[in-house]
Design a protein around this motif. Structure first.
Motif, PDB file in Angstrom:
ATOM      1  N   ARG A  19      -7.010   2.484  -8.867  1.00 50.95           N
ATOM      2  CA  ARG A  19      -6.506   3.704  -9.506  1.00 50.95           C
ATOM      3  C   ARG A  19      -5.007   3.611  -9.756  1.00 50.95           C
ATOM      4  O   ARG A  19      -4.524   3.911 -10.856  1.00 50.95           O
ATOM      5  CB  ARG A  19      -6.814   4.911  -8.614  1.00 50.95           C
ATOM      6  CG  ARG A  19      -6.353   6.249  -9.199  1.00 50.95           C
ATOM      7  CD  ARG A  19      -6.653   7.403  -8.274  1.00 50.95           C
ATOM      8  NE  ARG A  19      -5.822   7.394  -7.081  1.00 50.95           N
ATOM      9  CZ  ARG A  19      -6.279   7.235  -5.850  1.00 50.95           C
ATOM     10  NH1 ARG A  19      -7.575   7.070  -5.634  1.00 50.95           N
ATOM     11  NH2 ARG A  19      -5.464   7.247  -4.813  1.00 50.95           N
ATOM     12  N   GLU A  20      -4.240   3.198  -8.744  1.00 54.73           N
ATOM     13  CA  GLU A  20      -2.782   3.182  -8.863  1.00 54.73           C
ATOM     14  C   GLU A  20      -2.280   2.106  -9.821  1.00 54.73           C
ATOM     15  O   GLU A  20      -1.212   2.240 -10.411  1.00 54.73           O
ATOM     16  CB  GLU A  20      -2.144   2.980  -7.481  1.00 54.73           C
ATOM     17  CG  GLU A  20      -2.392   4.111  -6.488  1.00 54.73           C
ATOM     18  CD  GLU A  20      -1.764   5.424  -6.896  1.00 54.73           C
ATOM     19  OE1 GLU A  20      -0.871   5.424  -7.762  1.00 54.73           O
ATOM     20  OE2 GLU A  20      -2.175   6.475  -6.353  1.00 54.73           O
ATOM     21  N   THR A  21      -3.049   1.022  -9.977  1.00 51.25           N
ATOM     22  CA  THR A  21      -2.622  -0.066 -10.864  1.00 51.25           C
ATOM     23  C   THR A  21      -3.383  -0.057 -12.190  1.00 51.25           C
ATOM     24  O   THR A  21      -3.230  -0.987 -12.984  1.00 51.25           O
ATOM     25  CB  THR A  21      -2.821  -1.434 -10.182  1.00 51.25           C
ATOM     26  OG1 THR A  21      -4.223  -1.669  -9.980  1.00 51.25           O
ATOM     27  CG2 THR A  21      -2.089  -1.500  -8.849  1.00 51.25           C
ATOM     28  N   ARG A  22      -4.225   0.963 -12.386  1.00 54.69           N
ATOM     29  CA  ARG A  22      -5.056   1.068 -13.594  1.00 54.69           C
ATOM     30  C   ARG A  22      -5.903  -0.175 -13.796  1.00 54.69           C
ATOM     31  O   ARG A  22      -6.097  -0.669 -14.917  1.00 54.69           O
ATOM     32  CB  ARG A  22      -4.182   1.342 -14.816  1.00 54.69           C
ATOM     33  CG  ARG A  22      -3.401   2.651 -14.724  1.00 54.69           C
ATOM     34  CD  ARG A  22      -2.564   2.912 -15.947  1.00 54.69           C
ATOM     35  NE  ARG A  22      -1.823   4.178 -15.813  1.00 54.69           N
ATOM     36  CZ  ARG A  22      -0.998   4.662 -16.736  1.00 54.69           C
ATOM     37  NH1 ARG A  22      -0.796   3.997 -17.859  1.00 54.69           N
ATOM     38  NH2 ARG A  22      -0.374   5.802 -16.529  1.00 54.69           N
ATOM     39  N   GLY A  37       3.942   5.195  -6.596  1.00 51.26           N
ATOM     40  CA  GLY A  37       3.997   4.905  -8.023  1.00 51.26           C
ATOM     41  C   GLY A  37       4.735   3.640  -8.396  1.00 51.26           C
ATOM     42  O   GLY A  37       5.066   3.438  -9.570  1.00 51.26           O
ATOM     43  N   LEU A  91       2.657   1.470  -3.708  1.00 52.84           N
ATOM     44  CA  LEU A  91       1.705   1.915  -4.724  1.00 52.84           C
ATOM     45  C   LEU A  91       1.496   3.419  -4.658  1.00 52.84           C
ATOM     46  O   LEU A  91       1.392   4.096  -5.688  1.00 52.84           O
ATOM     47  CB  LEU A  91       0.365   1.204  -4.543  1.00 52.84           C
ATOM     48  CG  LEU A  91       0.276  -0.268  -4.954  1.00 52.84           C
ATOM     49  CD1 LEU A  91      -1.128  -0.789  -4.716  1.00 52.84           C
ATOM     50  CD2 LEU A  91       0.667  -0.463  -6.409  1.00 52.84           C
ATOM     51  N   ALA A  92       1.416   3.958  -3.444  1.00 54.09           N
ATOM     52  CA  ALA A  92       1.219   5.399  -3.287  1.00 54.09           C
ATOM     53  C   ALA A  92       2.382   6.188  -3.864  1.00 54.09           C
ATOM     54  O   ALA A  92       2.227   7.364  -4.222  1.00 54.09           O
ATOM     55  CB  ALA A  92       1.031   5.740  -1.814  1.00 54.09           C
ATOM     56  N   ASP A 121       0.821  -1.202   0.000  1.00 56.07           N
ATOM     57  CA  ASP A 121       0.000   0.000   0.000  1.00 56.07           C
ATOM     58  C   ASP A 121       0.860   1.260   0.000  1.00 56.07           C
ATOM     59  O   ASP A 121       0.431   2.306  -0.493  1.00 56.07           O
ATOM     60  CB  ASP A 121      -0.914  -0.005   1.238  1.00 56.07           C
ATOM     61  CG  ASP A 121      -2.294   0.550   0.945  1.00 56.07           C
ATOM     62  OD1 ASP A 121      -2.903   0.126  -0.053  1.00 56.07           O
ATOM     63  OD2 ASP A 121      -2.756   1.414   1.710  1.00 56.07           O
ATOM     64  N   ASP A 152      -2.870   6.660   0.771  1.00 56.25           N
ATOM     65  CA  ASP A 152      -4.116   6.733   0.007  1.00 56.25           C
ATOM     66  C   ASP A 152      -5.266   6.116   0.798  1.00 56.25           C
ATOM     67  O   ASP A 152      -6.400   6.605   0.765  1.00 56.25           O
ATOM     68  CB  ASP A 152      -3.969   6.008  -1.333  1.00 56.25           C
ATOM     69  CG  ASP A 152      -3.051   6.756  -2.291  1.00 56.25           C
ATOM     70  OD1 ASP A 152      -2.922   7.981  -2.143  1.00 56.25           O
ATOM     71  OD2 ASP A 152      -2.450   6.108  -3.173  1.00 56.25           O
ATOM     72  N   TRP A 178      -8.436   2.920  -4.330  1.00 59.61           N
ATOM     73  CA  TRP A 178      -7.127   3.533  -4.581  1.00 59.61           C
ATOM     74  C   TRP A 178      -6.157   2.540  -5.235  1.00 59.61           C
ATOM     75  O   TRP A 178      -5.262   2.949  -5.969  1.00 59.61           O
ATOM     76  CB  TRP A 178      -6.536   4.101  -3.288  1.00 59.61           C
ATOM     77  CG  TRP A 178      -6.270   3.101  -2.216  1.00 59.61           C
ATOM     78  CD1 TRP A 178      -5.091   2.454  -1.955  1.00 59.61           C
ATOM     79  CD2 TRP A 178      -7.212   2.609  -1.256  1.00 59.61           C
ATOM     80  NE1 TRP A 178      -5.234   1.597  -0.899  1.00 59.61           N
ATOM     81  CE2 TRP A 178      -6.529   1.662  -0.447  1.00 59.61           C
ATOM     82  CE3 TRP A 178      -8.551   2.865  -0.993  1.00 59.61           C
ATOM     83  CZ2 TRP A 178      -7.151   0.984   0.599  1.00 59.61           C
ATOM     84  CZ3 TRP A 178      -9.168   2.192   0.046  1.00 59.61           C
ATOM     85  CH2 TRP A 178      -8.471   1.268   0.827  1.00 59.61           C
TER      86      TRP A 178
END
Length: 328
Positions: free
Chosen positions: A97-100, A76, A73-74, A70, A300, A94
């Protein structure tokens, strides 16, 4: 050691499974990691067993701690594989979102899978939110440079902001990590300023009540990081709690994670609690995004949880109707 819950399968055993000796393939993977690090510059990260030199821009990151992904990922960075904790992790907003929408890959089993970690050929292993002994650290370090928690905190009690800054340093993203710390703390400060009713209140987290049993999470546990940051006190008792001692839940506010009121109210001891009768109790299920946010507590996740739970905490303490958080 604190109880962890793997949804929807329930509690896990906390002991590490003793793995087999490293194979030739494992050793070969280690050699590849060493040579790739030697070709570039490194960053030194201190921890409870000394220091680790990691590549300044790691490309293949494996996370072993329960919530470590976690934090990456925040910043990037999508790990090549992660430790399994919540089965619904990849559906959290979240994370999507971060991993599309692709999610993150997880290792097999509930314990540290050394062979699978080696097959991932990492150039960095993060193992912060986990109890790592020297033997485990040495074994992980044979695979790739490994960063664990500082000796300034008890195992599995590293504060979220320290974990984020440590992760940022290991990933070569210290500035981004500090920016996220500032963003979350600014929102927390705004929440506590807007809700002076939180000050001095004791909030009990009842984690994973099932089969008549209850588990109380103590202060400094990452799973109640948000409540601690909002200024709530934790109860003194930590660990398993029987039906006969449910009066220990009866404080200013109760947060039940892993069950609904309807599932617990059939217990006379539970239904008699003042905090329950006065509607100062909040409930959420493990498959809810809010439960995931509180359990992972990355930046996130905390930003998400602040928006969802702060208004309901205020309602509970000021006599206003409390929303059902099972789907929040």
């Amino acid at each position: 050691m604190p109880k962890k819950v793997f949804t929807p399968r329930g509690p896990r055993a906390l002991s590490l499974v003793v793995a087999t000796l490293l194979s030739v393939g494992l050793l070969a993977a280690c050699g590849g990691s060493d040579s790739s690090m030697a070709s570039g510059s490194t960053t030194t990260v201190a921890h409870k067993f000394g220091e680790t030199k990691v590549p300044t821009d790691p490309k293949r990151v494996v996370t072993v701690g329960y919530n470590d992904q976690d934090f990456t990922l925040a910043l990037g960075v999508v790990p090549v594989t992660t430790r399994s904790f919540f089965e619904s992790y990849n559906t959290l907003p979240w994370v999507e979102r971060e991993t599309r929408g692709k999610g993150v890959a997880t290792m097999q089993g509930d314990s540290i899978n050394f062979e699978e970690i080696a097959k991932a050929k990492p150039d960095l292993i993060l193992a912060i939110y986990e109890t790592i002994d020297r033997k485990t650290y040495d074994r992980l370090s044979q695979i790739a440079p490994t960063v664990i928690q500082s000796d300034k905190y008890k195992d599995e009690e590293t504060p979220w902001d320290v974990q984020l800054l440590t992760t940022g340093k290991a990933l070569g993203k210290e500035r981004e990590a500090q920016g996220l710390v500032d963003q979350v703390k600014s929102k927390l400060d705004a929440a506590t300023t807007a809700h002076p009713e939180f000050a001095g209140k004791t909030l009990v987290v009842d984690y994973g009540p099932e089969n008549g049993g209850h588990y109380l999470i103590g202060g400094n546990d990452p799973r109640r990081a948000l409540f601690d940051a909002l200024g709530f006190k934790a109860q003194d008792t930590v660990g398993d709690l029987s039906e006969e001692k449910l009066s220990l839940l009866d404080r200013d506010i109760l947060f039940v994670e892993g069950a609904t009121k309807q599932e617990l109210i059939s217990s006379p001891a539970f239904s008699r609690l003042t905090v329950v009768q006065k509607d100062r109790a909040l409930y959420t299920k493990f498959d809810s995004p809010l439960s995931g946010a509180l359990s992972y507590s990355g930046p996130d996740a905390l930003l998400y949880a602040i928006d969802v739970v702060v208004p309901q905490l205020s309602n509970a303490l000021t006599g206003k109707p409390v929303a059902d958080l099972a789907s929040a």
